[in-house]
Structures are given as structure tokens and as C-alpha cells.
Design a protein around this motif. Structure first.
Motif, PDB file in Angstrom:
ATOM      1  N   GLY A  33       0.841  -1.194   0.000  1.00  0.00           N
ATOM      2  CA  GLY A  33       0.000   0.000   0.000  1.00  0.00           C
ATOM      3  C   GLY A  33       0.874   1.240   0.000  1.00  0.00           C
ATOM      4  N   THR A  34       0.400   2.293  -0.621  1.00  0.00           N
ATOM      5  CA  THR A  34       1.190   3.526  -0.656  1.00  0.00           C
ATOM      6  C   THR A  34       0.326   4.683  -0.172  1.00  0.00           C
ATOM      7  OG1 THR A  34       0.579   4.183  -2.905  1.00  0.00           O
ATOM      8  CG2 THR A  34       2.431   2.666  -2.673  1.00  0.00           C
ATOM      9  N   SER A  35       1.007   5.726   0.330  1.00  0.00           N
ATOM     10  CA  SER A  35       0.275   6.905   0.772  1.00  0.00           C
ATOM     11  C   SER A  35       1.214   8.103   0.840  1.00  0.00           C
ATOM     12  CB  SER A  35      -0.326   6.673   2.164  1.00  0.00           C
ATOM     13  OG  SER A  35      -0.794   7.897   2.707  1.00  0.00           O
ATOM     14  N   HIS A  36       0.694   9.257   0.556  1.00  0.00           N
ATOM     15  CA  HIS A  36       1.460  10.485   0.753  1.00  0.00           C
ATOM     16  C   HIS A  36       1.464  10.909   2.225  1.00  0.00           C
ATOM     17  CE1 HIS A  36       1.715  10.990  -3.546  1.00  0.00           C
ATOM     18  NE2 HIS A  36       0.437  10.709  -3.610  1.00  0.00           N
ATOM     19  N   GLU A  37       0.512  10.409   2.991  1.00  0.00           N
ATOM     20  CA  GLU A  37       0.330  10.874   4.368  1.00  0.00           C
ATOM     21  C   GLU A  37       1.281  10.241   5.386  1.00  0.00           C
ATOM     22  OE1 GLU A  37      -3.753  10.731   5.868  1.00  0.00           O
ATOM     23  OE2 GLU A  37      -4.303  10.582   3.755  1.00  0.00           O
ATOM     24  N   GLY A  38       1.379   8.905   5.328  1.00  0.00           N
ATOM     25  CA  GLY A  38       2.214   8.266   6.337  1.00  0.00           C
ATOM     26  C   GLY A  38       2.059   6.758   6.295  1.00  0.00           C
ATOM     27  N   GLU A  84       7.090  13.266  18.364  1.00  0.00           N
ATOM     28  CA  GLU A  84       5.716  13.076  17.896  1.00  0.00           C
ATOM     29  C   GLU A  84       5.345  11.630  17.564  1.00  0.00           C
ATOM     30  OE1 GLU A  84       4.455  15.713  14.683  1.00  0.00           O
ATOM     31  OE2 GLU A  84       6.174  16.929  15.265  1.00  0.00           O
ATOM     32  N   GLY A  85       6.233  10.971  16.782  1.00  0.00           N
ATOM     33  CA  GLY A  85       5.880   9.623  16.375  1.00  0.00           C
ATOM     34  C   GLY A  85       6.827   9.108  15.324  1.00  0.00           C
ATOM     35  N   THR A  86       6.532   7.919  14.803  1.00  0.00           N
ATOM     36  CA  THR A  86       7.457   7.261  13.874  1.00  0.00           C
ATOM     37  C   THR A  86       7.511   7.979  12.526  1.00  0.00           C
ATOM     38  OG1 THR A  86       5.696   5.696  13.353  1.00  0.00           O
ATOM     39  CG2 THR A  86       7.341   4.990  14.930  1.00  0.00           C
ATOM     40  N   ASP A  87       6.396   8.411  11.997  1.00  0.00           N
ATOM     41  CA  ASP A  87       6.431   9.087  10.688  1.00  0.00           C
ATOM     42  C   ASP A  87       7.248  10.376  10.755  1.00  0.00           C
ATOM     43  OD1 ASP A  87       4.862   7.076   9.738  1.00  0.00           O
ATOM     44  OD2 ASP A  87       3.098   8.306   9.345  1.00  0.00           O
ATOM     45  N   ALA A  88       7.075  11.133  11.823  1.00  0.00           N
ATOM     46  CA  ALA A  88       7.853  12.375  11.971  1.00  0.00           C
ATOM     47  C   ALA A  88       9.338  12.071  12.088  1.00  0.00           C
ATOM     48  CB  ALA A  88       7.374  13.158  13.193  1.00  0.00           C
ATOM     49  N   ALA A  89       9.688  10.971  12.754  1.00  0.00           N
ATOM     50  CA  ALA A  89      11.100  10.598  12.865  1.00  0.00           C
ATOM     51  C   ALA A  89      11.673  10.260  11.493  1.00  0.00           C
ATOM     52  CB  ALA A  89      11.267   9.425  13.836  1.00  0.00           C
ATOM     53  N   ILE A  90      10.886   9.564  10.665  1.00  0.00           N
ATOM     54  CA  ILE A  90      11.335   9.262   9.296  1.00  0.00           C
ATOM     55  C   ILE A  90      11.518  10.557   8.517  1.00  0.00           C
ATOM     56  CG2 ILE A  90      10.704   8.172   7.106  1.00  0.00           C
ATOM     57  CD1 ILE A  90       9.045   6.130   8.761  1.00  0.00           C
ATOM     58  N   ARG A  91      10.550  11.448   8.598  1.00  0.00           N
ATOM     59  CA  ARG A  91      10.650  12.729   7.878  1.00  0.00           C
ATOM     60  C   ARG A  91      11.861  13.536   8.352  1.00  0.00           C
ATOM     61  NH1 ARG A  91       5.943  13.424   4.876  1.00  0.00           N
ATOM     62  NH2 ARG A  91       4.087  12.431   5.741  1.00  0.00           N
ATOM     63  N   ASN A  92      12.132  13.537   9.647  1.00  0.00           N
ATOM     64  CA  ASN A  92      13.303  14.264  10.154  1.00  0.00           C
ATOM     65  C   ASN A  92      14.599  13.676   9.603  1.00  0.00           C
ATOM     66  OD1 ASN A  92      11.675  15.954  11.581  1.00  0.00           O
ATOM     67  ND2 ASN A  92      12.100  15.072  13.615  1.00  0.00           N
ATOM     68  N   ALA A  93      14.667  12.346   9.522  1.00  0.00           N
ATOM     69  CA  ALA A  93      15.874  11.713   8.982  1.00  0.00           C
ATOM     70  C   ALA A  93      16.089  12.140   7.536  1.00  0.00           C
ATOM     71  CB  ALA A  93      15.755  10.187   9.074  1.00  0.00           C
ATOM     72  N   LEU A  94      15.013  12.133   6.750  1.00  0.00           N
ATOM     73  CA  LEU A  94      15.149  12.484   5.333  1.00  0.00           C
ATOM     74  C   LEU A  94      15.468  13.965   5.152  1.00  0.00           C
ATOM     75  CD1 LEU A  94      14.923  10.519   2.940  1.00  0.00           C
ATOM     76  CD2 LEU A  94      13.808   9.631   4.992  1.00  0.00           C
ATOM     77  N   ALA A  95      14.860  14.818   5.990  1.00  0.00           N
ATOM     78  CA  ALA A  95      15.127  16.260   5.879  1.00  0.00           C
ATOM     79  C   ALA A  95      16.599  16.548   6.162  1.00  0.00           C
ATOM     80  CB  ALA A  95      14.236  17.023   6.863  1.00  0.00           C
ATOM     81  N   ARG A  96      17.142  15.884   7.205  1.00  0.00           N
ATOM     82  CA  ARG A  96      18.547  16.104   7.538  1.00  0.00           C
ATOM     83  C   ARG A  96      19.462  15.553   6.453  1.00  0.00           C
ATOM     84  NH1 ARG A  96      22.850  16.891   7.789  1.00  0.00           N
ATOM     85  NH2 ARG A  96      24.314  17.331   9.473  1.00  0.00           N
ATOM     86  N   ALA A  97      19.134  14.364   5.921  1.00  0.00           N
ATOM     87  CA  ALA A  97      19.959  13.774   4.864  1.00  0.00           C
ATOM     88  C   ALA A  97      19.995  14.678   3.639  1.00  0.00           C
ATOM     89  CB  ALA A  97      19.425  12.389   4.492  1.00  0.00           C
ATOM     90  N   SER A  98      18.862  15.320   3.339  1.00  0.00           N
ATOM     91  CA  SER A  98      18.794  16.159   2.132  1.00  0.00           C
ATOM     92  C   SER A  98      19.557  17.466   2.280  1.00  0.00           C
ATOM     93  CB  SER A  98      17.333  16.432   1.778  1.00  0.00           C
ATOM     94  OG  SER A  98      16.689  15.206   1.476  1.00  0.00           O
TER      95      SER A  98
END
Lengths: 72, 72, 72, 72, 72, 72, 72, 72, 72, 72, 72, 72
Positions: free
Chosen positions: F13-18, I17-31
Motif C-alpha cells: 500500500g502507498t500513501s502520501h500521508e504516512g 511526535e511519532g514514527t512518521d515524523a522521525a522518518i521525515r526528520n531523517a530524510l530532511a537532515r539527509a537532504s
């Protein structure tokens, strides 16, 4: 009865000295509260680093101990 | 409350008969001290050999049981 | 053509009796709808527990079957 | 000397009956040529299917046996 | 003594909302009965489906907590 | 007959949200064509990145559903 | 809708020539019956040996394909 | 007797040409000393690099061969 | 040249906040320091607990990015 | 000093030709920017499919190279 | 011929002293009967506990040795 | 900002003495070029053997270090 049952619990031992000492510390602590400890298996070795040197080793061990019959 | 929490503990059942009996022995022993046992998962099958025949089978099972609310 | 292609599907067989019966049930059900079933591999063994005894064994098997040529 | 060394060899036992019989067959065959067999561990369970029924179970076991001192 | 020992226990938290809430529920329940909870690790995410929608998420977490000295 | 058989299929499954939305999308799509969907297990979480931000999350789930008897 | 869903199926391709040809055979056969095949992942490489030489290579690949909307 | 037993041994074949040639070399060498070689499974692919180019590929294969009865 | 090469680096993102935010933070820093980031894969989810609540989530992600030709 | 230290980096090589060419491309690119490359290990093989044929193979390799002393 | 072949055998070394001594004991014993031993890899660390202290460490190592040509 | 990001790199330390010394050598070398090294995890232990004795131990460790903000 000769058909024993065992329980496995997971303990993380730590040491400033090295991995073997961390294993020994884990087993020593487990034996304070568990009777009939019978075997262990190392399932992970990690550690913390402070100012470029290893602060302590952390070894995760599964510890197996024989259960006594609940009714006895 | 319908959002239950479960705990998983690891038990090694043994049997001279075979793997299914070892699983049943593990669950029987677990049920002596744990309430609300709900499921199991086999995570390893080993055994001891004596004089060329299997002395006993040792089956490691993860056993899941529902926790009751600590406040109740 | 002697260079066969196979497909692998994942089936969970269940049984009140034991793990071997659960495997046999999985294969029997797979053979109702799949032709040319050739091999299986056990990838997990779980079960449900009700009132302290095993309600049923659940064995997950990968089942491999030979594909016939799509054009035939 | 009490610090034993062991070797581990991998054997696939087969049986028309079931998984336990396949394990027993593997150990029986191993004991024909190896002395001091001490333990086993199941590392895989597969099987062949013929005409919709299980032709035989194939259980892969690691078999551990104590090595005697080479100089003795 | 600064060479701490930890124990790791396995908890399954559930939630109708999502995976993060299931993790939080697991930790909240663990903290009702365990002191000194220090870290967790997610080891599996499953869930039940009812009538085509997710009934609840089930997240299995290993929870590590520092053991106090048995003699204290 | 109470000895059910299940099949497990793998869906991404894919999503832009999470990640939770990606899981829900996978289950929603699976339920369009499969009856009796019963459980899922997350087996992988990946995603694509475009211009330094996450384009979509991709969560691979195993989906288990009960097979109806082929003869019915 | 841009939030696609994919399904993953497992195929075993075989070849007398080598592992790459076995992968290509698996994909060629999959494309006979599946639309929108998008990616593959090798999950195992085995083979049969006859009279001391490799009879054929067997490469197991997971094949991912985009699902079209069920209602379209 | 139709219930065969097999042994599995681990061989590392090497080749300057590529991975398939390394697999073939492993099997060719195994067949010099083992009778009844029946199947193989690739369990690892590594290699050495010298001056920026691959010196040789090293493919580790498990090789299965049928045991003849010890008494025959 | 259309035969791209990618490098994979491992980053641990954290979030309250949660797991999705942690993933987003990792990608933001990598970029911030990597060009051409293309995909990520979650390889572990852990977290710290303070006073019975989750202090922060730590999600380890492998991040893949396309290498530009060294000579360009 | 003869007690060398090595670093391991992860590279994905791609090729239209096959898996060996993808490995060679990964190593060729790594050697453009890394000195003292010493070994590699294949950790995954994937690929993209376009219109029913393999567009390119993607082989992930861990590449080990000897570190020179930082002070030199 | 420069395209060597290697065999890998699995040995369990034991020691009262620690894990390194158990590895050394395994290699020392292997070298009594095997020529051209070239490398080892640790694949498991276990041990027995007696009266609350570690009786001996058991380290399982894979040992690789170069095969000489069968015809020589 | 208190939501730190970490990078994980993989280092192989070697030592003639033993596994702990190899870990310490890996960390010492990593700290020559990396700031803010925070933790390590052992992911493999291998070694070379020369003339029947261990030439050196090779321990692969994942090393985690905190990234400073790219803009600072």
C-alpha cells in the motif's frame, strides 16, 4: 518428573571491562532472583561511547532456567 | 476496555514423545501460573541425543497472554 | 519445454490434532484449486490457546506448483 | 580434558509418516557413522507432494557431536 | 554501582487508531507494573481486520528496564 | 467444518500521508477483491523521495484471508 | 488516483544456462498472465545436480505488479 | 529403502569470470569426492578486489548429497 | 549514461511526535548534505522512555541516493 | 601498523546486461572515489521491469576498504 | 590452478575462561585434522551455568579451509 | 534543537589480541575522523588463520554518531 520445562528471560549485562565481563554480570544478577539457571545465549552486543572511548559494553543474553512444578 | 495489552514470555517444553507433545507440555506448564493465555508461536526445535537415540525433544515457544489492568 | 516455471503461494493450515495434520490440511486444501503442486516449506508454526489447552495448531506453509504454459 | 570440542553437521532426514519420524531417521542414520552424537537442532522443514498428497517430509537438522582428541 | 543490569520483556500493545498509539499503549501498560523503564524496540506490527477495515493494530515491542540490586 | 484454511497474499500500500494510511490503503484495496480478510502483518516499510521530501510511503503487508471450501 | 497499490507474487524461474537466464524466464512467464509488472527481488538461488553437473538453476523471485482499481 | 537421508556440506567456489562460474566450480570440485550430489543452494556471494577490479568471485553454496546406507 | 550507481547510507531520525515524523526528520537532515536522494527503507524502530512516557522515537532508515559520475 | 581498520559502504550497481555486470559497475564506481578497496559482499538483487522485460538489474553490494591512518 | 575451492565446517569450541579462548580452542582442534585452515566466522555464543556461575562458554564458529585438488 | 539526527557507519576493527581489542581499535580509529560518536553495535566476528593459529580477529561494528546541523 523428568520432562522439565524451562523459561527464557532476556537480560542486558554491562561492563566497563569487556564483553565477557558483561556476560558474567548479567548471569550474576540473574542468579540473585532466579533459581536453577541452566544456560545462556548471547543475542546482541552493543555499547556506549563517551569522548571517543568505550564507556561500557552492553551484552544482551537470553537466560534459560528450569521451572519447578507450580504445585510443589 | 477493548484495547487489550498482551505480554509474551518464552518457554521451552520438553518431551520424550515428539515435538507436539513438547509444545503441549510447555503450554500446560505456562497455564499453571499465567491467566488468559491466548496464543503461542514456535521459535525453535532442538533435542538431546543419548546413545544414538533422541532422549527428548525441546521446543521453544513464545506464549502470549492478555494482561489484566494493573489497577483492577 | 523442459525449463519449467513454478509459483509459490502461502497457505495456513489448521488442526486440533497437531502440526503434521495442519500441514496435511493445508496441502489438501491447496490441491482442491491448484494443479501440479510439487513441494512445500514450513515457514511458521503458531496456535491458539483456550482455557489453558491448545485450541488448534496453525502451520504456515509455502506451496510450490508448476505453472502450465499460458498459451496452452 | 574437560574443555570439549564439538562438530556440527547438517543432515536431511525424510519420512512418509511425519516430521518427528523424519527427525528420528536423520539421527538414526547419523549415529551409524558418528560417535558421541549429543544434540540436534531443526533448521528447516520441507516436503514433496505427489498427486495432491505429501509424498515425504524432509526435515533438515544440525547434528552436534563431541570430537575425540585427534592424538588419542 | 554504575554497572547497571537491564531486563527486556516483550509486550503487545493494541490500538484502533494506529501504530504509534499501539506503541504508546504498550509502554503505558508496562509502566504500571515496571519501574525504571528505559527504552523500547518495535519487533513486529500486525493487526486484525473485520468487515474489510482494520479492527485494531497490534505492535509488539521489547521493553528494557533497569533492574535494581536484589539485595537493596 | 471448524478447521479453517487461510491464504496469505502480499500487498504494497502507498500513501502520501504516512505509514498507517499506507497500511489502510493496502487493506482497503485487498478487501475489494478478497472475502474474509482476517489479519495483516507489516513486512517492510520503504518510500520514494523527490526533491528532498517524501513523495510517498510504501508499506508491504502480508494479508491473511480465510478460504471457503472449494466444493461449496 | 496516484496512490497506487501493488501485489507481490513469488515465482521460481529455471534455466540450464545460469542464474540471470532463470530470472529472465521467471519474469517472461509472469508477464504472460500479469499486467503492469514493475519490479522483482531475488529471494533464493538453488539448483539440481545430475551426474556431477548442474542440471538447472532455480531462482526464486518476488514479482511486484500494480493493481488496477477493482471497480474500473 | 525409499526413505533416503541426505547430508549437506558447505563449499566456497571461486572464479575470475563471474558468479555462475564460481557455482559451477564449487559443484565440480564437490563431485570429485562426493557421490550422489543432488542439489545446491547459494548462501552467500562475496569477492576480492585488487587495484579497483574484481580479482575473483567467491560463492558459498550448500551442497546436498544422498547418503548410502552405512551397512551396505 | 543511463546505468546509474547509488549509495546507501544509514540515518537515525528522532521525534517526540511519532514514527512518521522521525522518518521525515531523517530524510530532511539527509537532504541537507546529500543530492539526488531517491528512496529510503526503514530498518529499525526504537525509542527512549522517561518517567513512564516515550521521550522520543528513533527510526533507523537506509537512504539511497544516486551518485554523480566522479569525473564530471 | 599491521592492525588495519576497514570501512564498509553500501553501493547499488545497475546494469542492463545482468547481475555480474551490475556488481562490476558498483565496484568500478566505488574505485573512482575510494582507495584500497579490498572486498565486497552481495546483500540484495532487485530489478525494474518495463513492458514485460527486465529494464535493469540492481545489485546492492557492501564494499570494504582499508582506512589509512588519519594522522598520516 | 589459482581458482581455489574451500570447504566450510562448523565447530563448537568451549572454554572456562571466556569467548576468545573458546574460539582459539575451536581453531586449535580444527587444525589437528584439517590442513590449510584459512578463516573463521563466529555464528553463535552460548554457555552453561552451574550454581549461578558460568561453567563454560560455547562458541560456534564456521571454519573455512582450502581444498587441495582431489587428483593430486 | 533537541530532536537529534544520527548517522551509522560500518567499521571493521582488527586485533591480534582478541575480540574486545578489535572493537576498541575500531572505535579508536572512528573517533579520529568522526565527532560525537555515541554508540556501537557488533554485527559480525570473523578472523584469519595462519599456520593453525588465529592471525587476527576482525570485528564488524556499526558506529552511530550525532550529526551536527548542516547550517551551523
Amino acid at each position: 518428573m523428568s520432562e522439565h520445562t524451562y523459561r527464557v528471560t532476556e537480560i542486558v549485562g554491562t561492563s566497563h571491562e569487556g564483553t565477557d565481563a558483561a556476560i558474567r554480570n548479567a548471569l550474576a544478577r540473574a542468579s540473585q532472583t532466579l533459581r536453577n539457571v541452566d544456560w545462556f545465549e548471547v543475542v546482541g552486543t552493543r555499547g556506549h561511547v563517551e569522548n571517543g572511548v568505550i564507556g561500557h559494553f552492553q551484552v544482551t543474553v537470553k537466560v534459560g532456567f528450569r521451572l519447578e512444578d507450580a504445585g510443589s
